[in-house]
Design a protein around this motif. Structure first.
Motif, PDB file in Angstrom:
ATOM      1  N   GLN A 150       0.884  -1.092   0.056  1.00 26.45           N
ATOM      2  CA  GLN A 150      -0.048   0.141   0.029  1.00 26.45           C
ATOM      3  C   GLN A 150       0.958   1.106  -0.049  1.00 26.45           C
ATOM      4  OE1 GLN A 150      -2.295  -1.359   3.425  1.00 26.45           O
ATOM      5  NE2 GLN A 150      -4.329  -1.191   1.916  1.00 26.45           N
ATOM      6  N   TYR A 151       1.913   1.083   0.414  1.00 26.28           N
ATOM      7  CA  TYR A 151       3.061   2.187   0.320  1.00 26.28           C
ATOM      8  C   TYR A 151       3.205   2.666  -1.195  1.00 26.28           C
ATOM      9  CZ  TYR A 151       3.420   2.204   5.460  1.00 26.28           C
ATOM     10  OH  TYR A 151       3.291   2.155   6.752  1.00 26.28           O
ATOM     11  N   ALA A 152       3.443   1.711  -1.879  1.00 26.81           N
ATOM     12  CA  ALA A 152       3.318   2.176  -3.151  1.00 26.81           C
ATOM     13  C   ALA A 152       2.415   3.032  -3.818  1.00 26.81           C
ATOM     14  CB  ALA A 152       3.981   0.832  -4.122  1.00 26.81           C
ATOM     15  N   VAL A 153       1.294   2.466  -3.741  1.00 27.88           N
ATOM     16  CA  VAL A 153      -0.038   3.089  -4.033  1.00 27.88           C
ATOM     17  C   VAL A 153       0.138   4.505  -3.613  1.00 27.88           C
ATOM     18  CG1 VAL A 153      -2.264   3.179  -4.129  1.00 27.88           C
ATOM     19  CG2 VAL A 153      -1.210   0.998  -3.965  1.00 27.88           C
ATOM     20  N   TYR A 196      10.289  10.350   1.193  1.00 27.07           N
ATOM     21  CA  TYR A 196       9.115   9.216   1.486  1.00 27.07           C
ATOM     22  C   TYR A 196       9.881   7.773   1.869  1.00 27.07           C
ATOM     23  CZ  TYR A 196       5.228   6.768   0.144  1.00 27.07           C
ATOM     24  OH  TYR A 196       4.117   5.793   0.610  1.00 27.07           O
ATOM     25  N   TRP A 197      10.742   7.358   1.020  1.00 21.25           N
ATOM     26  CA  TRP A 197      11.018   6.168   1.202  1.00 21.25           C
ATOM     27  C   TRP A 197      11.743   5.614   2.282  1.00 21.25           C
ATOM     28  CZ3 TRP A 197       7.950   2.480  -0.777  1.00 21.25           C
ATOM     29  CH2 TRP A 197       7.285   2.695  -1.818  1.00 21.25           C
ATOM     30  N   LEU A 198      12.296   6.769   2.994  1.00 17.66           N
ATOM     31  CA  LEU A 198      13.108   6.383   4.127  1.00 17.66           C
ATOM     32  C   LEU A 198      11.997   6.259   5.223  1.00 17.66           C
ATOM     33  CD1 LEU A 198      16.093   9.203   4.271  1.00 17.66           C
ATOM     34  CD2 LEU A 198      16.076   6.658   4.484  1.00 17.66           C
ATOM     35  N   HIS A 207       0.229   8.313  -5.821  1.00 15.74           N
ATOM     36  CA  HIS A 207      -0.693   9.307  -6.090  1.00 15.74           C
ATOM     37  C   HIS A 207      -0.382  10.597  -5.183  1.00 15.74           C
ATOM     38  CE1 HIS A 207      -3.848   7.280  -7.881  1.00 15.74           C
ATOM     39  NE2 HIS A 207      -3.592   6.179  -6.983  1.00 15.74           N
ATOM     40  N   LEU A 208       0.779  10.568  -4.078  1.00 19.18           N
ATOM     41  CA  LEU A 208       1.142  11.708  -3.489  1.00 19.18           C
ATOM     42  C   LEU A 208       1.992  12.354  -4.326  1.00 19.18           C
ATOM     43  CD1 LEU A 208       1.827  13.302  -0.710  1.00 19.18           C
ATOM     44  CD2 LEU A 208       3.602  11.741  -0.118  1.00 19.18           C
ATOM     45  N   PHE A 209       3.114  11.658  -5.214  1.00 19.78           N
ATOM     46  CA  PHE A 209       4.024  12.431  -6.119  1.00 19.78           C
ATOM     47  C   PHE A 209       3.247  13.046  -7.287  1.00 19.78           C
ATOM     48  CE2 PHE A 209       6.876  10.874  -2.812  1.00 19.78           C
ATOM     49  CZ  PHE A 209       8.015  11.541  -3.224  1.00 19.78           C
ATOM     50  N   LEU A 267       8.670   2.579   8.535  1.00 16.14           N
ATOM     51  CA  LEU A 267       7.224   2.168   9.160  1.00 16.14           C
ATOM     52  C   LEU A 267       7.039   0.665   8.376  1.00 16.14           C
ATOM     53  CD1 LEU A 267       5.059   5.254   8.075  1.00 16.14           C
ATOM     54  CD2 LEU A 267       5.963   4.532  10.521  1.00 16.14           C
ATOM     55  N   ILE A 268       7.436   0.282   7.361  1.00 11.34           N
ATOM     56  CA  ILE A 268       7.343  -1.198   6.779  1.00 11.34           C
ATOM     57  C   ILE A 268       8.014  -2.014   7.969  1.00 11.34           C
ATOM     58  CG2 ILE A 268       7.879  -2.949   5.265  1.00 11.34           C
ATOM     59  CD1 ILE A 268       7.097  -0.445   2.968  1.00 11.34           C
TER      60      ILE A 268
END
Length: 395
Positions: A97-100, A129-131, A104-106, A136-137
């Motif tokens: 879900q983080y990729a989704v 973002y990915w940090l 949309h965020l970017f 979190l993941i």
């Protein structure tokens, strides 16, 4: 953590991104829900979305995380990340879900900032973002492993107990009759309900009963005002969920728990329905025979609005060195105090560790008073639900 090149770019663009972050998050959610309407129906809090508070929370968390990385390049805000991860785990958030969200965020960032989003700027904020997402993941993976489950379990309501005019306690047992993993006093569960319009909405409620039983107990306050969508779940539970009904519950999560406090003076401060985790903590302290001083503080509108008051008083009375202090804004009885919580005349022993739960303004006020009495900021712990979560995690 953040590369030097990205740190410089983020530092330079943070004012621009910060100024536009409200519009960015608004367009982000619009795009996300247009592409994935099931997320609004079945995962996100529709009340917070309608009020706009979820957008503010996302904007605040992103800005806070980026600012922290720039100011502390060799560290990360683990307190904030931990709180968010516990919330995500209770909702069953999955890594994919983080990729989704990223997509949309970017897209929203590019739409709002236009040509200002150069490849260098995009790369820097992508790294931010990915940090955050990967941290979190990783934390959520550990939480799922510890709980033994990322799924939902069906629980049957076996008792409803009215606590006040707008607070109802629900006691539940697992439908499958299987073993129940114990929880730690102060933790919460996510509760999923099917609403009349077919939506599946989820809310978090602290476990208000004592640990060590096979029964889960939650005490739910019906949110006043318009029941849809702001208080749609609490009103549904009060009005429609009777004994014999089945709810979906997550495993217990939350990091506001009592750790290594055997010889530690404690202060448990709550306001309103924030009393629920504090009662569970008192039950645990009474069960374990905690001998160090315990100061119990609570504020409410009136004695009649003080949910779980009998338990609040009874568990405190079982402790050998405890004092309970209650404040009521209205109709204060002789044994209570009138007005808002004021620690001015309350003795706070040296080395006290404090646990707070209630509205954010209440916790900020109590935190300020405790610091003024010499309590170390690191020894003041919070529980906050809803979109103010990230704010308290910064303190």
């Amino acid at each position: 953590m953040l590369s030097e090149q990205s740190a410089a770019t983020v530092r330079a663009t943070l004012p621009v991104v910060g100024a536009a972050i409200g519009e960015i998050t608004e367009r982000f959610y619009a795009g996300l829900f247009a592409a994935h309407p099931e997320l609004l129906r079945d995962l996100f809090n529709r009340g917070n979305q309608a009020a706009g508070t979820q957008r503010q929370a996302l904007a605040g968390s992103i800005a806070a995380f980026a600012t922290y990385l720039v100011d502390h390049p060799d560290q990360r805000p683990d307190a904030m990340l931990g709180r968010i991860a516990h919330k995500h785990a209770s909702l069953g958030v999955a890594p994919e879900q983080y990729a989704v969200v990223h997509e949309h965020l970017f897209a929203a960032i590019a739409e709002v900032l236009g040509e200002a989003v150069t490849p260098e700027v995009a790369a820097a904020w992508d790294e931010v973002y990915w940090l955050m997402a990967n941290a979190l993941i990783a934390i959520e993976k550990r939480l799922y492993e510890e709980s033994g489950s990322r799924g939902w379990r069906e629980w049957e309501v076996v008792e409803r107990v009215p606590e006040t005019a707008d607070v109802m306690t629900f006691r539940l047992r697992p439908v499958d009759g299987g073993p129940v993993r114990d929880f730690r006093a102060g933790q919460y569960v996510s509760v999923g309900v099917k609403l009349p319009d077919g939506a599946r909405q989820i809310r978090q409620y602290s476990l208000s009963g004592a640990p060590g039983t096979t029964v889960r107990q939650i005490s739910v306050k019906a949110v006043r005002g318009d029941a849809a969508p702001g208080g749609e779940v609490s009103h549904h539970l009060h009005a429609r969920v009777q004994v014999g009904e089945v709810l979906q519950l997550s495993e217990p999560y939350g990091d506001l728990v009592l750790d290594d406090v055997t010889d530690t003076p404690l202060l448990l401060a709550s306001a309103g329905i924030g009393v629920t985790p504090m009662v569970a903590m008192l039950a645990q302290l009474a069960e374990t025979g905690h001998s160090a001083p315990v100061t119990v503080v609570h504020g409410d509108r009136s004695p009649a609005d003080h949910a779980l008051r009998a338990d609040h008083e009874a568990y405190a009375a079982k402790l050998p060195d405890a004092a309970a202090h209650f404040w009521y804004e209205e109709q204060a009885p002789e044994e209570g105090r009138s007005g808002l919580v004021d620690l001015g005349g309350i003795a706070v022993p040296e080395g006290t560790r404090a646990y707070l739960c209630g509205p954010l303004p209440f916790m900020r006020a109590v935190r300020t008073q405790l610091i003024g009495k010499g309590v170390a900021p690191a020894d003041i712990h919070y529980e906050v639900f809803g979109p103010d979560l990230w704010l308290a995690s910064r303190g």
